[in-house]
Write a protein that holds these residues in place. Sequence first.
Motif: not given
Length: 70
Positions: A7-12, A39, A43, A4
Amino acid sequence: GVDRAVLTNRETKILEIMLRGGNETMTDMAKELGTSQSTVSRTVRGLQDKGLVRRESGKRGARWVVFGRQ
């Protein structure tokens, strides 16, 4: 499993949504995250490029498959 940290916050957040059921649409995820569908689409494309998710279609509809889950 998936690291994790890379990973970006959005990906997570998108992966967490997919892991709940896998039947969510881009529109569903955009509404939940309070962002645009484009968006989310961008992603998700990135997650697919990383080999972390795949969309599978079957007789009962399409669903997200997440790889490397714990």
